[in-house]
Design a protein around this motif. Sequence first.
Motif, PDB file in Angstrom:
ATOM      1  N   ALA A   1      47.537 -41.859 -46.014  1.00 51.18           N
ATOM      2  CA  ALA A   1      46.250 -42.072 -46.672  1.00 51.18           C
ATOM      3  C   ALA A   1      45.877 -43.541 -46.781  1.00 51.18           C
ATOM      4  CB  ALA A   1      46.253 -41.440 -48.063  1.00 51.18           C
TER       5      ALA A   1
ATOM      6  N   THR B   1      45.661 -44.717 -50.984  1.00 54.34           N
ATOM      7  CA  THR B   1      44.280 -44.254 -50.811  1.00 54.34           C
ATOM      8  C   THR B   1      43.524 -45.191 -49.889  1.00 54.34           C
ATOM      9  OG1 THR B   1      42.219 -43.671 -51.938  1.00 54.34           O
ATOM     10  CG2 THR B   1      43.469 -45.514 -52.855  1.00 54.34           C
ATOM     11  N   ASP B   2      42.588 -44.617 -49.119  1.00 59.66           N
ATOM     12  CA  ASP B   2      41.654 -45.429 -48.337  1.00 59.66           C
ATOM     13  C   ASP B   2      40.225 -45.169 -48.797  1.00 59.66           C
ATOM     14  OD1 ASP B   2      41.140 -42.912 -47.403  1.00 59.66           O
ATOM     15  OD2 ASP B   2      41.522 -43.346 -45.297  1.00 59.66           O
TER      16      ASP B   2
ATOM     17  N   TYR C   1      38.673 -42.471 -48.918  1.00 61.26           N
ATOM     18  CA  TYR C   1      38.249 -41.178 -48.391  1.00 61.26           C
ATOM     19  C   TYR C   1      39.328 -40.123 -48.596  1.00 61.26           C
ATOM     20  CZ  TYR C   1      34.764 -44.093 -46.137  1.00 61.26           C
ATOM     21  OH  TYR C   1      33.754 -44.991 -45.903  1.00 61.26           O
ATOM     22  N   ARG C   2      40.549 -40.587 -48.710  1.00 55.77           N
ATOM     23  CA  ARG C   2      41.691 -39.720 -49.016  1.00 55.77           C
ATOM     24  C   ARG C   2      42.499 -40.374 -50.120  1.00 55.77           C
ATOM     25  NH1 ARG C   2      44.535 -39.992 -43.432  1.00 55.77           N
ATOM     26  NH2 ARG C   2      43.678 -42.076 -43.667  1.00 55.77           N
TER      27      ARG C   2
ATOM     28  N   PHE D   1      34.406 -31.382 -42.919  1.00 56.58           N
ATOM     29  CA  PHE D   1      35.274 -32.563 -42.999  1.00 56.58           C
ATOM     30  C   PHE D   1      35.246 -33.318 -41.675  1.00 56.58           C
ATOM     31  CE2 PHE D   1      37.178 -29.258 -45.622  1.00 56.58           C
ATOM     32  CZ  PHE D   1      37.425 -29.919 -46.819  1.00 56.58           C
ATOM     33  N   GLU D   2      35.556 -34.605 -41.750  1.00 62.07           N
ATOM     34  CA  GLU D   2      35.952 -35.320 -40.540  1.00 62.07           C
ATOM     35  C   GLU D   2      37.357 -34.848 -40.170  1.00 62.07           C
ATOM     36  OE1 GLU D   2      34.190 -37.256 -38.766  1.00 62.07           O
ATOM     37  OE2 GLU D   2      32.502 -37.765 -40.072  1.00 62.07           O
TER      38      GLU D   2
ATOM     39  N   THR E   1      39.669 -36.324 -38.584  1.00 60.39           N
ATOM     40  CA  THR E   1      40.674 -37.361 -38.811  1.00 60.39           C
ATOM     41  C   THR E   1      41.049 -37.508 -40.282  1.00 60.39           C
ATOM     42  OG1 THR E   1      38.892 -39.005 -38.864  1.00 60.39           O
ATOM     43  CG2 THR E   1      40.049 -38.691 -36.771  1.00 60.39           C
ATOM     44  N   THR E   2      40.246 -36.953 -41.170  1.00 59.21           N
ATOM     45  CA  THR E   2      40.562 -36.979 -42.594  1.00 59.21           C
ATOM     46  C   THR E   2      41.340 -35.747 -43.017  1.00 59.21           C
ATOM     47  OG1 THR E   2      38.556 -38.247 -43.042  1.00 59.21           O
ATOM     48  CG2 THR E   2      39.559 -37.143 -44.908  1.00 59.21           C
TER      49      THR E   2
ATOM     50  N   VAL F   1      40.972 -34.981 -50.384  1.00 60.73           N
ATOM     51  CA  VAL F   1      40.215 -35.222 -49.159  1.00 60.73           C
ATOM     52  C   VAL F   1      38.729 -35.133 -49.486  1.00 60.73           C
ATOM     53  CG1 VAL F   1      39.811 -34.482 -46.793  1.00 60.73           C
ATOM     54  CG2 VAL F   1      42.073 -34.175 -47.806  1.00 60.73           C
TER      55      VAL F   1
END
Length: 368
Positions: free
Chosen positions: A136, A163-164, A166-167, A317-318, A320-321, A359
């Motif tokens: 993440a 965390t980024d 987005y996650r 969702f994306e 990649t996420t 997510v």
Amino acid sequence: MPNDDLMPIGVFARRSGLTSSALRFYADSGLLPPAEVAPVSGYRFYGPDQVDRAVLLRRLREIAMPLAGVAAVLDAGADTAARLVDEHVARIADDAAAARRTAAVIKSALGDVPGLLIAVLKGPVLADAVEQVLTATAQEAGPPVLAGLRVEVDHEAITLTATDRYRLSTRTLVPAEPPGRTWAGTIDGAELRSAVAGIRRGPLVRVEAAPHGIRLRVAGREDHHCRSLPGEFPDHRLLLASLGEATTRVTVAKDALLRALEEHPGERVGLHVTGRAVHVLDATGPGDAAAAVPADGERPAGSLPAVATGRPLRIWFELTTLYPAVSTAIGADVMLDLRGHDEPVTVRSADRGDLTTLVMPVSAAHPA
């Protein structure tokens, strides 16, 4: 006199991104001789066909490749050149890792400050937890703490969080020995990743607070020092506390969901949750055939048996996420707590709750 296609050194310097003095140096070293030199004035002129070679030379020097290596790359075919670049970058990475280890030894020796024991953990468990949670972390430019792992120790457990924005992934570990104190810090994710192989082979790992970071110690092996990162870590506890109750909860086989995501053709993936199934949806463009389409612009890419409670829900969702959140879940089944099509989704193991990932969905399969 030079022909009209040739450029004086100043013009060529601007085209290539190299300074005039650098061009003179590379000419004298034989790497980039000018196309023509005026016999009386000594002025140097370059041809348009030399620009690509000059740009490549500049970029090779930007990654600190020595002149001998630059010469080998410039004169090699594409495959050989690519291999030489990869080998050079690998050497730089190895040198940087060795420099970090040596720096850690130097810093530890300064004043001979002993480490402060904060936890004792099983090596394989800690290694797995670090790899799972670090999925993440942010890989793009941003605050340094978004590329780090937040480590929080209390009198009963140690919690790892990343965390980024987005996650968000967090895992709580029960130490082999009860922690004797509380401690918190954000540790460099890349340095933790490099330490994983060493700590995985240790039955027990001592986690010590050291100046400017933490020290991971395994009996009979070299210590790993991982530096702390500056900046304030996002208030993940507030985020977790502010989550609403799940309105839909679904349990599905992890491997089946991963396989469906791996076979999914698009960058965005939809989940349509019903009482007995999760339908994996693929966004389609306008005008596509409407056969077997559950809603406008959606085509079922797969239907997976599942157990769901609450109201049916469609959410996007994306890929990649979503994929990393599912792939790192522990156990055979994964549970998704959904709160609405635009609210964070909690992804966790159906039978173990010590690894939890949030997510963020996307608003729609296609922009309006």
